[in-house]
Design an enzyme around this catalytic site. Sequence first.
Site, PDB file in Angstrom:
ATOM      1  N   CYS A 164      83.778 -25.991  22.704  1.00 18.54           N
ATOM      2  CA  CYS A 164      84.756 -27.045  22.393  1.00 18.54           C
ATOM      3  C   CYS A 164      85.466 -27.511  23.656  1.00 18.54           C
ATOM      4  O   CYS A 164      85.684 -28.711  23.868  1.00 18.54           O
ATOM      5  CB  CYS A 164      85.792 -26.526  21.393  1.00 18.54           C
ATOM      6  SG  CYS A 164      85.121 -25.888  19.841  1.00 18.54           S
TER       7      CYS A 164
ATOM      8  N   LYS B 124      73.655 -26.374  27.253  1.00 17.85           N
ATOM      9  CA  LYS B 124      74.502 -25.281  27.719  1.00 17.85           C
ATOM     10  C   LYS B 124      73.704 -23.979  27.697  1.00 17.85           C
ATOM     11  O   LYS B 124      73.283 -23.511  26.648  1.00 17.85           O
ATOM     12  CB  LYS B 124      75.748 -25.165  26.837  1.00 17.85           C
ATOM     13  CG  LYS B 124      76.629 -26.411  26.878  1.00 17.85           C
ATOM     14  CD  LYS B 124      77.831 -26.312  25.982  1.00 17.85           C
ATOM     15  CE  LYS B 124      77.462 -26.337  24.514  1.00 17.85           C
ATOM     16  NZ  LYS B 124      78.637 -26.537  23.639  1.00 17.85           N
TER      17      LYS B 124
END
Length: 262
Positions: free
Chosen positions: A211, A175
């Site tokens: 998340c 990411k």
Amino acid sequence: MTIPPRVLTVAGSDSGGGAGIQADLKTMLALGVHGMSVVTAVTAQNSLGVQGAWELPVEAVRAQFRSVVDDIGVQAVKTGMLSSAGLVTAVAELLAPLDVPVVVDPVGVSKHGDPLLAADAVEVVRTRLLPLATVATPNLDEVRQITGVVVDGEPAMREAAAAVLKCGPRWVLIKGGHLSGDAVDLLTDGSSEHWLRAPRHDNRHTHGTGCTLASAVASFLARGLDVPEAAHAAKEYVTGAIEAGFPLGGGIGPVDHAWRQR
């Protein structure tokens, strides 16, 4: 009667509702799967940071897991905050016999920089948990924590992905949200590459992004998509959630998990 796919999150609770178990279950509901949870830790947390964290006993984590898996069953699992070596070891032992996709989000620090993984647990994540992952989804801080690789731009994301893949996951999704420019992530299994790009929205309310992305990947895998398809669909979902993120309290607000329903 149609039964939705079942996805289990094994993670910590965020009392502010923006990340952790709460974000996972909201994501799963929004994406049409039935979310279930194994709580590993309880945090006192709000828009300003983490004021306290209390790990649950390993026995409680095992009991929750067995209760869900043995009766209801699962079609995908997502792991999040596993704060200690003992918890990581126990969860790895529980996951090893399962024949379902596992998305490992190796949570190391909170959005505000609060440590969420003990130093002695990092090696156990490397050697016990990551080898079980269908997809690992580290951010750049977690890449450095796990591998020592510092990513300062897109070219270094390939090096980071290769280093994480050496730990054993089938796929890794690096990411790159902490870099400047477009929001760029790299998905690879070591042979094929998928660069996931989205415009960077001018919105500071991004609590729960990691998340949410990992839970979205797990949800789409449970719905039958392959890993690249699941990652692309998850990227689209989380980009919309970031754009719609809203202020809460005096700090960083959450992404909006219900942006498609509003």
